[in-house]
Design an enzyme around this catalytic site. Sequence first.
Site, short mmCIF file in Angstrom:
data_model
loop_
_atom_site.label_atom_id
_atom_site.label_comp_id
_atom_site.label_asym_id
_atom_site.label_seq_id
_atom_site.Cartn_x
_atom_site.Cartn_y
_atom_site.Cartn_z
N CYS A 27 -13.33 -26.36 11.64
CA CYS A 27 -12.15 -25.75 11.03
C CYS A 27 -11.01 -26.75 10.90
O CYS A 27 -10.74 -27.50 11.84
CB CYS A 27 -11.69 -24.56 11.87
SG CYS A 27 -10.22 -23.72 11.24
N ASP A 54 -8.18 -7.11 2.23
CA ASP A 54 -7.14 -7.12 3.26
C ASP A 54 -7.74 -6.50 4.51
O ASP A 54 -8.63 -5.67 4.40
CB ASP A 54 -5.92 -6.29 2.84
CG ASP A 54 -6.09 -4.82 3.19
OD1 ASP A 54 -6.80 -4.12 2.45
OD2 ASP A 54 -5.58 -4.38 4.25
N ASP A 74 0.87 -1.16 0.00
CA ASP A 74 0.00 0.00 0.00
C ASP A 74 0.91 1.22 0.00
O ASP A 74 2.01 1.18 0.56
CB ASP A 74 -0.91 -0.03 1.23
CG ASP A 74 -2.05 0.94 1.14
OD1 ASP A 74 -2.76 1.11 2.15
OD2 ASP A 74 -2.25 1.55 0.06
N GLY A 116 -11.45 4.22 0.77
CA GLY A 116 -12.41 5.14 1.38
C GLY A 116 -13.61 4.49 2.01
O GLY A 116 -14.55 5.17 2.40
N GLY A 152 0.84 3.88 1.61
CA GLY A 152 1.08 4.54 2.89
C GLY A 152 0.36 5.87 3.00
O GLY A 152 0.44 6.54 4.03
#
Lengths: 373, 373
Positions: B305, B267, B94, B217, B96
């Site tokens: 799981c 993410d 990313d 956003g 930053g």
Amino acid sequence: MISLGFHIDAADPATAARAGALSTPHGEIRTPAFMPVGTRATVKGVTPEQLVAIGAQVVLANAYHLFLRPGTDVVHDAGGIHRFMGWDRAVLTDSGGFQVFSLADTVRLHDDGVEFRSIVDGARHFWTPEDNMRIQMDLGADIVMQLDQCPPYPADKDFVASAVRRSAEWAARCKAAHTRGDQALFGIVQGGVHADLRAESVARLVDIGFEGYGIGGYSVGEPHDLMLESLAPVAELLPSDRPRYLMGVGNPTTMLEAIGLGVDLFDCVLPTRTARMGTAFSSEGRMNLRNARYARDFGPLDPACGCPVCSSYSRAYLRHLVSTKEMLGSMLLSLHNLHVLIALAGQAREAVLCGRYGAFLESWRSGSGADDY
Amino acid sequence: MISLGFHIDAADPATAARAGALSTPHGEIRTPAFMPVGTRATVKGVTPEQLVAIGAQVVLANAYHLFLRPGTDVVHDAGGIHRFMGWDRAVLTDSGGFQVFSLADTVRLHDDGVEFRSIVDGARHFWTPEDNMRIQMDLGADIVMQLDQCPPYPADKDFVASAVRRSAEWAARCKAAHTRGDQALFGIVQGGVHADLRAESVARLVDIGFEGYGIGGYSVGEPHDLMLESLAPVAELLPSDRPRYLMGVGNPTTMLEAIGLGVDLFDCVLPTRTARMGTAFSSEGRMNLRNARYARDFGPLDPACGCPVCSSYSRAYLRHLVSTKEMLGSMLLSLHNLHVLIALAGQAREAVLCGRYGAFLESWRSGSGADDY
């Protein structure tokens, strides 16, 4: 009842070092061996799989801490400590006596046992040796330690003498109360730095007879030379056909010196605790990874080390993790530091098997690791 | 320059969900996929080996944090982010920008770039889009994100509109400055919850043309329903032959809803952050392991799981680790939580491949996990 097979594979010709093997219900422990400490049923920052990968044969857990949390019954009902913590090799539990004396609030010592208040929830408890044996039988380790009284250093000789006497009485009571056949009970030698008291302690314990002998009351702040000087005759006096376990010692140099004096087992929180402070053991001595000199050092942590960490990560990355306080830094350094001690004990064993421990120890003393106390 | 191959394996008949695959220089990413966050070049509490074991195909790292520590040059000189962190599958960085706006001291926004002061050492920095591209090219991830301006929520529509405009201008500058051929650049759609601004943002980015599109956003405090309502037309407008990455979203329900709207990548720090607070995701919803009800529960964390944690440890042990604040608790719950999201995205993919994502999503909405926002 004998549940622990112990035999000597080799005795070094030049020193008192031995190479041996203990058989436990959860596998063999080839000695000399370093035992990672998993106080609360976890070796901090390291998974059981990783412990296997670095050759750990046995881990420690602490009865005081497990008694308080999660409680002896929880561990017992989980199927015992091995099932509880997901570790199927050997486990040794310490009685927790040392923690009671050093961590608990308002400790009151009686001839019959010890009264203490939990620092977790303030509840009052009283442990007789029989209580402690019941706890450790319920926890289900392969090797358990007697409930003893470990004096601080320094202490009045009279105080140390009374601790020797009380510990010996409690040792006898532990043996009588310990009825679990698949679990070995070790006595613990006390006596501080007083040769006569140490000899008395050994004599009393050997008279009772244990499957192995812890050597307690060292690594409590006494100078290293003084400790080794005091340790030597203790190891000579202990039966040679039983394992000797120097409790709370795990810096490389003292471990190797003690092996030379006839000690077989060691434990210490040092490798993991110092890892969480950003320090790594290495063949060149200790490395404080916070130091800026490692910031752009892209070589392995220790070129001489074969552990998973040294095979995969650079000093620069480890330094980055340490300086940003990332969990992975503590995890990786813990794994590496444990590997260093486990591997060092393994090398010591090989040297004894080859009958050259004297040369091995001499080489260490003159090498870069020797200042590592 | 196209360096990222992306193709659609299947498009669901009843929803807008897709199953696809991105080819990167460090392996394929089969979508939908959840990407663990490794902000400072480490996914907190989890080793690269463990990430491979749970099927992670790609991890995130953050250019702001790495720029500050250890410094872009250190990562570059280590051979790039993959070598630095010991992860040889895909990495996405990313820019930053979000961190600059939310973490740094004294941020001053200019048309040309952003001025900020490091919270680590107080040094002043100025990033143009070109500077940021240079940093991310030096870090060497497989996928990099444009430098954008992410407004908080709520914000004035005028403010959001200016952020859309500035982000689009910076997107064009990033594309011009991004000259590394083995690295794919994604634009980032902004526009808050305003349909017209979102559409404008998409149009401007598509006009410039990117290898993939981040949707930024969101997940900044807006209500979930509002977010999904706003997201739907964004996904419809974006080119179908490019991957869509909803940034900062990683709770199971929102992820599955967004997949139904045509999102491919996700993410979020939620799985690892919530693990460190003692909370586990499960097929029955979230479990706060501090709760006393787990103290004597010797069953697996989640019987449904298949992760390494659920195969090896009991709820009682995990609760013990959490309540004694042992590092292993954070480590194991992080691994489990990441596995849950990675596996869930994998199940979503399979449902799309079988053309039954609608039924899969309906089933989730009526199941016990559905309240998991």
